[in-house]
Design an enzyme around this catalytic site. Structure first.
Site, PDB file in Angstrom:
ATOM      1  N   LEU A 138       0.842  -1.200   0.000  1.00 54.44           N
ATOM      2  CA  LEU A 138       0.000   0.000   0.000  1.00 54.44           C
ATOM      3  C   LEU A 138       0.882   1.257   0.000  1.00 54.44           C
ATOM      4  CD1 LEU A 138      -2.905   1.166   0.204  1.00 54.44           C
ATOM      5  CD2 LEU A 138      -2.657   1.114   2.691  1.00 54.44           C
ATOM      6  N   LEU A 346      16.097  -2.931  35.169  1.00 51.76           N
ATOM      7  CA  LEU A 346      17.206  -3.866  34.937  1.00 51.76           C
ATOM      8  C   LEU A 346      18.578  -3.190  35.031  1.00 51.76           C
ATOM      9  CD1 LEU A 346      15.783  -5.941  31.954  1.00 51.76           C
ATOM     10  CD2 LEU A 346      15.826  -6.571  34.343  1.00 51.76           C
ATOM     11  N   GLU A 371       0.922   0.518  10.023  1.00 49.85           N
ATOM     12  CA  GLU A 371      -0.534   0.290  10.178  1.00 49.85           C
ATOM     13  C   GLU A 371      -1.236   1.535  10.690  1.00 49.85           C
ATOM     14  OE1 GLU A 371      -2.031  -2.662   9.602  1.00 49.85           O
ATOM     15  OE2 GLU A 371      -0.504  -4.211   9.831  1.00 49.85           O
ATOM     16  N   GLY A 372      -0.722   2.708  10.321  1.00 47.06           N
ATOM     17  CA  GLY A 372      -1.281   3.970  10.800  1.00 47.06           C
ATOM     18  C   GLY A 372      -0.489   4.448  11.995  1.00 47.06           C
TER      19      GLY A 372
HETATM   20  P1  TGC Z   1     -11.377   8.507   3.833  1.00 46.03           P
HETATM   21  O1  TGC Z   1     -11.978   9.447   2.839  1.00 46.03           O
HETATM   22  O2  TGC Z   1     -11.606   8.752   5.295  1.00 46.03           O
HETATM   23  O3  TGC Z   1     -11.859   7.023   3.537  1.00 46.03           O
HETATM   24  C1  TGC Z   1     -11.850   6.478   2.212  1.00 46.03           C
HETATM   25  C2  TGC Z   1     -12.816   5.313   2.203  1.00 46.03           C
HETATM   26  O4  TGC Z   1     -12.364   4.297   3.101  1.00 46.03           O
HETATM   27  C3  TGC Z   1     -13.354   4.068   4.116  1.00 46.03           C
HETATM   28  N1  TGC Z   1     -12.613   3.778   5.361  1.00 46.03           N
HETATM   29  C4  TGC Z   1     -12.475   2.553   5.858  1.00 46.03           C
HETATM   30  N2  TGC Z   1     -12.961   1.371   5.454  1.00 46.03           N
HETATM   31  C5  TGC Z   1     -12.631   0.289   6.177  1.00 46.03           C
HETATM   32  N3  TGC Z   1     -11.843   0.350   7.266  1.00 46.03           N
HETATM   33  C6  TGC Z   1     -11.326   1.525   7.702  1.00 46.03           C
HETATM   34  N4  TGC Z   1     -10.515   1.558   8.759  1.00 46.03           N
HETATM   35  C7  TGC Z   1     -11.644   2.704   6.993  1.00 46.03           C
HETATM   36  N5  TGC Z   1     -11.303   4.010   7.122  1.00 46.03           N
HETATM   37  C8  TGC Z   1     -11.914   4.666   6.107  1.00 46.03           C
HETATM   38  C9  TGC Z   1     -14.165   5.325   4.157  1.00 46.03           C
HETATM   39  O5  TGC Z   1     -15.456   5.073   4.673  1.00 46.03           O
HETATM   40  C10 TGC Z   1     -14.213   5.709   2.703  1.00 46.03           C
HETATM   41  O6  TGC Z   1     -15.125   4.852   2.040  1.00 46.03           O
HETATM   42  P2  TGC Z   1     -15.976   5.381   0.786  1.00 46.03           P
HETATM   43  O7  TGC Z   1     -16.873   4.231   0.441  1.00 46.03           O
HETATM   44  O8  TGC Z   1     -16.709   6.603   1.276  1.00 46.03           O
HETATM   45  O9  TGC Z   1     -14.982   5.705  -0.279  1.00 46.03           O
HETATM   46  O10 TGC Z   1      -9.826   8.394   3.533  1.00 46.03           O
HETATM   47  P3  TGC Z   1      -8.665   9.457   3.708  1.00 46.03           P
HETATM   48  O11 TGC Z   1      -7.921   9.505   2.419  1.00 46.03           O
HETATM   49  O12 TGC Z   1      -9.183  10.746   4.267  1.00 46.03           O
HETATM   50  O13 TGC Z   1      -7.699   8.748   4.782  1.00 46.03           O
HETATM   51  C11 TGC Z   1      -8.125   8.437   6.040  1.00 46.03           C
HETATM   52  C12 TGC Z   1      -6.953   7.847   6.869  1.00 46.03           C
HETATM   53  C13 TGC Z   1      -5.877   8.872   7.067  1.00 46.03           C
HETATM   54  C14 TGC Z   1      -7.546   7.464   8.205  1.00 46.03           C
HETATM   55  C15 TGC Z   1      -6.370   6.606   6.161  1.00 46.03           C
HETATM   56  O14 TGC Z   1      -5.799   6.928   4.962  1.00 46.03           O
HETATM   57  C16 TGC Z   1      -5.359   5.863   6.989  1.00 46.03           C
HETATM   58  O15 TGC Z   1      -5.728   5.037   7.812  1.00 46.03           O
HETATM   59  N6  TGC Z   1      -4.020   6.151   6.801  1.00 46.03           N
HETATM   60  C17 TGC Z   1      -2.972   5.354   7.427  1.00 46.03           C
HETATM   61  C18 TGC Z   1      -2.309   4.495   6.393  1.00 46.03           C
HETATM   62  C19 TGC Z   1      -1.887   3.167   6.932  1.00 46.03           C
HETATM   63  O16 TGC Z   1      -2.340   2.704   7.968  1.00 46.03           O
HETATM   64  N7  TGC Z   1      -1.071   2.482   6.187  1.00 46.03           N
HETATM   65  C20 TGC Z   1      -0.647   1.158   6.566  1.00 46.03           C
HETATM   66  C21 TGC Z   1       0.087   0.479   5.455  1.00 46.03           C
HETATM   67  S1  TGC Z   1       0.179  -1.266   5.645  1.00 46.03           S
HETATM   68  C22 TGC Z   1       1.247  -1.485   6.909  1.00 46.03           C
HETATM   69  O17 TGC Z   1       1.703  -0.613   7.545  1.00 46.03           O
HETATM   70  C23 TGC Z   1       1.581  -2.886   7.177  1.00 46.03           C
HETATM   71  S2  TGC Z   1       2.724  -3.120   8.437  1.00 46.03           S
HETATM   72  C24 TGC Z   1       2.699  -4.775   8.395  1.00 46.03           C
HETATM   73  C25 TGC Z   1       3.372  -5.477   9.476  1.00 46.03           C
HETATM   74  O18 TGC Z   1       4.575  -5.777   9.305  1.00 46.03           O
HETATM   75  O19 TGC Z   1       2.684  -5.842  10.483  1.00 46.03           O
HETATM   76  P1  FAD Z   2       4.389   9.956   7.002  1.00 45.67           P
HETATM   77  O1  FAD Z   2       3.024   9.704   6.488  1.00 45.67           O
HETATM   78  O2  FAD Z   2       5.323  10.750   6.137  1.00 45.67           O
HETATM   79  O3  FAD Z   2       4.263  10.660   8.419  1.00 45.67           O
HETATM   80  C1  FAD Z   2       5.359  11.360   9.029  1.00 45.67           C
HETATM   81  C2  FAD Z   2       4.847  12.023  10.306  1.00 45.67           C
HETATM   82  O4  FAD Z   2       3.811  12.951   9.963  1.00 45.67           O
HETATM   83  C3  FAD Z   2       4.204  11.020  11.264  1.00 45.67           C
HETATM   84  O5  FAD Z   2       4.515  11.362  12.581  1.00 45.67           O
HETATM   85  C4  FAD Z   2       2.717  11.185  11.025  1.00 45.67           C
HETATM   86  O6  FAD Z   2       1.946  10.869  12.170  1.00 45.67           O
HETATM   87  C5  FAD Z   2       2.642  12.680  10.703  1.00 45.67           C
HETATM   88  N1  FAD Z   2       1.458  13.002   9.888  1.00 45.67           N
HETATM   89  C6  FAD Z   2       1.159  12.575   8.639  1.00 45.67           C
HETATM   90  N2  FAD Z   2      -0.024  13.038   8.255  1.00 45.67           N
HETATM   91  C7  FAD Z   2      -0.505  13.780   9.273  1.00 45.67           C
HETATM   92  C8  FAD Z   2      -1.697  14.505   9.508  1.00 45.67           C
HETATM   93  N3  FAD Z   2      -2.681  14.554   8.583  1.00 45.67           N
HETATM   94  N4  FAD Z   2      -1.848  15.168  10.673  1.00 45.67           N
HETATM   95  C9  FAD Z   2      -0.891  15.088  11.632  1.00 45.67           C
HETATM   96  N5  FAD Z   2       0.263  14.413  11.483  1.00 45.67           N
HETATM   97  C10 FAD Z   2       0.437  13.762  10.317  1.00 45.67           C
HETATM   98  N6  FAD Z   2       3.395  -0.395   4.426  1.00 45.67           N
HETATM   99  C11 FAD Z   2       2.764  -1.279   3.614  1.00 45.67           C
HETATM  100  O7  FAD Z   2       1.998  -0.890   2.728  1.00 45.67           O
HETATM  101  N7  FAD Z   2       2.976  -2.610   3.741  1.00 45.67           N
HETATM  102  C12 FAD Z   2       3.806  -3.135   4.675  1.00 45.67           C
HETATM  103  O8  FAD Z   2       3.958  -4.363   4.775  1.00 45.67           O
HETATM  104  C13 FAD Z   2       4.506  -2.229   5.532  1.00 45.67           C
HETATM  105  N8  FAD Z   2       5.417  -2.704   6.423  1.00 45.67           N
HETATM  106  C14 FAD Z   2       6.160  -1.820   7.171  1.00 45.67           C
HETATM  107  C15 FAD Z   2       7.199  -2.293   7.965  1.00 45.67           C
HETATM  108  C16 FAD Z   2       7.983  -1.406   8.689  1.00 45.67           C
HETATM  109  C17 FAD Z   2       9.131  -1.935   9.512  1.00 45.67           C
HETATM  110  C18 FAD Z   2       7.703  -0.025   8.666  1.00 45.67           C
HETATM  111  C19 FAD Z   2       8.511   0.944   9.473  1.00 45.67           C
HETATM  112  C20 FAD Z   2       6.694   0.467   7.852  1.00 45.67           C
HETATM  113  C21 FAD Z   2       5.925  -0.426   7.074  1.00 45.67           C
HETATM  114  N9  FAD Z   2       4.928   0.036   6.204  1.00 45.67           N
HETATM  115  C22 FAD Z   2       4.255  -0.840   5.383  1.00 45.67           C
HETATM  116  C23 FAD Z   2       4.745   1.470   5.995  1.00 45.67           C
HETATM  117  C24 FAD Z   2       3.934   2.162   7.086  1.00 45.67           C
HETATM  118  O9  FAD Z   2       2.582   1.829   7.005  1.00 45.67           O
HETATM  119  C25 FAD Z   2       4.145   3.659   6.942  1.00 45.67           C
HETATM  120  O10 FAD Z   2       5.475   3.927   7.360  1.00 45.67           O
HETATM  121  C26 FAD Z   2       3.159   4.465   7.771  1.00 45.67           C
HETATM  122  O11 FAD Z   2       1.844   4.351   7.250  1.00 45.67           O
HETATM  123  C27 FAD Z   2       3.541   5.946   7.876  1.00 45.67           C
HETATM  124  O12 FAD Z   2       3.909   6.472   6.654  1.00 45.67           O
HETATM  125  P2  FAD Z   2       5.293   7.312   6.494  1.00 45.67           P
HETATM  126  O13 FAD Z   2       6.370   6.499   7.087  1.00 45.67           O
HETATM  127  O14 FAD Z   2       5.394   7.694   5.073  1.00 45.67           O
HETATM  128  O15 FAD Z   2       5.100   8.579   7.399  1.00 45.67           O
END
Ligand code: TGC
Ligand code: FAD
Length: 392
Positions: A138, A346, A371-372
């Site tokens: 993603l 410790l 994961e956010g």
């Molecule tokens: P927004 O306009 O609020 O929402 C777009 C559409 O998505 C729906 N929605 C959700 N649906 C299911 N579950 C949720 N948690 C949802 N949150 C929102 C929403 O209803 C809407 O649907 P529709 O039908 O109206 O289109 O979206 P936005 O662009 O304003 O962003 C909202 C925000 C910032 C909360 C979202 O983008 C977000 O959560 N950002 C964080 C990104 C993130 O978590 N990335 C993770 C990448 S994967 C990862 O990190 C894996 S680590 C793996 C590991 O090693 O464990």
């Molecule tokens: P940024 O989005 O650039 O954020 C930087 C800082 O700005 C943060 O403190 C954030 O909180 C702040 N910020 C951003 N937007 C706002 C706002 N609107 N208001 C206030 N503050 C804000 N991603 C995948 O898709 N798949 C994976 O498997 C995956 N694995 C990962 C494994 C590791 C070890 C790590 C470190 C990351 C991984 N990620 C993965 C990515 C991860 O999901 C992102 O790092 C994360 O979502 C944050 O994005 P960024 O690092 O670009 O930070």
């Protein structure tokens, strides 16, 4: 090599709320960790390698797709069992939990939930038994917290799609057999595609230099005119809500997982405080150390109660995304505080690899970001309670 003396801590008798099956699942994972993983985990972290031979054990215990139905190779367990598995794995190491949660919630879940019946039958059994490992793409170099801005895209070429773009920070990427890739079509709508390792133009360079989550392999996903067969598009959901739906499941697993980190550090610190003598008595007899320990178990207990209730709501299909965000955010902050206090209890020993505390501390720096981020989850709660969207 450290001896794993871990004992669970259950101050509010939460075990009485668990079924026999849930306790069995938890105890099975705990026993496997003690026997097969704890003896090697520090070494793996120092070398920054994911011990691939553990894949078989993870699969055999049902840690790949715990809640995916048995007919597709999953373990058919409930959400609390899933949480307990994540807790036991992360009690050992967040990287180990990462591997299992990516496979389960970010690869198997979208195929099960948004995939066709043919896709479920083709991929899920092999993912459940560990023959194939998957990853989830993603995040992009310029789009982390804001994945809706992604630029990875695909074009309809008639008999196939042509995929271009780059994902980064992708767990398991360097050795994954398949990737669930989120990309925009020509209308800018986000879809999930199943990309297989051998597809031409697809590469997965490893990312190095992490001081955190060292037992988890992280890499990029590069798509250079990759021809993706049309049948590899996940047909049953599109839009940003599709990947975010997977994140709900993975974030829920993290909420449980980090309680394991806190429990491990509390367990180590409590034992040490009773054994380490200073000024003629165990340091645990000093009020300052007792304060630390008492606050640790209080915070752990509150997180256990919060998360168990969330598990009940998940089992009933009633947990909201905002409730999951609250649990992920709260529990990581709780675990970070406890890890830091445990390290202090410790003394100098706390910085060594004879104890797991520094490794956990470094791991949580990833867990609080992926994961956010911590901030993003706070804003999700803020949006939920005020009805006002800080992201727009
Ligand atoms: P927004 O306009 O609020 O929402 C777009 C559409 O998505 C729906 N929605 C959700 N649906 C299911 N579950 C949720 N948690 C949802 N949150 C929102 C929403 O209803 C809407 O649907 P529709 O039908 O109206 O289109 O979206 P936005 O662009 O304003 O962003 C909202 C925000 C910032 C909360 C979202 O983008 C977000 O959560 N950002 C964080 C990104 C993130 O978590 N990335 C993770 C990448 S994967 C990862 O990190 C894996 S680590 C793996 C590991 O090693 O464990
Ligand atoms: P940024 O989005 O650039 O954020 C930087 C800082 O700005 C943060 O403190 C954030 O909180 C702040 N910020 C951003 N937007 C706002 C706002 N609107 N208001 C206030 N503050 C804000 N991603 C995948 O898709 N798949 C994976 O498997 C995956 N694995 C990962 C494994 C590791 C070890 C790590 C470190 C990351 C991984 N990620 C993965 C990515 C991860 O999901 C992102 O790092 C994360 O979502 C944050 O994005 P960024 O690092 O670009 O930070």
């Amino acid at each position: 090599m450290r001896t794993d003396l871990y004992q669970g801590h259950d101050y509010y008798l939460m075990d009485e709320l668990l079924s026999e099956e849930q306790k069995l699942v938890r105890d099975t994972v705990r026993a496997w960790i003690k026997k097969d993983v704890s003896p090697i985990i520090e070494d793996a972290a120092e070398k920054a390698v994911f011990p691939k031979h553990l894949i078989r054990g993870l699969a055999e215990m049902g840690a790949f797709g715990p809640y995916i139905p048995v007919e597709y190779g999953g373990a058919g367990l409930d959400q609390i069992s899933y949480g307990l598995i994540m807790q036991e794995l992360e009690r050992c190491d967040s990287g180990l939990r990462s591997t299992a949660s990516v496979q389960s919630s970010l690869v198997m879940y979208p195929i099960y939930k948004y995939g066709s019946e043919e896709q479920r039958k083709k991929y899920l059994p092999k993912l459940a038994n560990g023959e194939w490992i998957g990853c989830f793409g993603l995040t992009e170099p310029d789009f982390g917290s804001n994945p809706g801005g992604m630029v990875t895209h695909f074009k309809d070429m008639g008999d196939h799609f042509l995929l271009n773009g780059t994902k980064m920070w992708i767990s398991n990427a360097p050795f994954a057999h398949i990737a669930i890739v989120w990309a925009k079509n020509e209308e800018g709508r986000i879809h999930g595609l199943i990309v297989e390792r051998e597809m031409e133009g697809f590469s997965t360079p490893a990312m190095h230099g992490k001081w955190s989550l060292r037992t988890s392999d992280t890499g990029e996903l590069i798509f250079d005119n990759v021809k993706v067969p049309k049948e590899n598009l996940l047909p049953n959901k599109s839009g940003l809500g599709a990947p975010l739906g997977c994140l709900d499941s993975a974030r829920y697993g993290i909420a449980w997982g980090v309680i394991g980190v806190a429990l491990d550090c509390y367990d180590v610190a409590l034992r040490y405080s009773k054994e380490r003598m200073q000024f003629g008595k165990p340091i645990g007899a000093f009020q300052l150390q007792q304060k630390k320990l008492a606050e640790m178990i209080t915070e752990i207990t509150k997180a256990q109660l919060l998360t168990f209730r969330l598990g009940q709501l998940r089992n009933e299909g009633r947990a909201t995304s905002a409730q999951i965000s609250m649990a992920k955010r709260n529990n990581i902050a709780m675990a970070k505080e406890i890890v830091s206090e445990a390290r202090q209890i410790l003394g100098a020993m706390g910085i060594t690899n004879e104890f797991p505390v520094m490794r956990h501390m470094m791991n949580l720096e990833s867990v609080i970001t992926y994961e956010g981020t911590h901030d993003i989850h706070l804003l999700i709660t803020g949006m939920d309670i005020t009805g006002l969207d800080a992201f727009k």
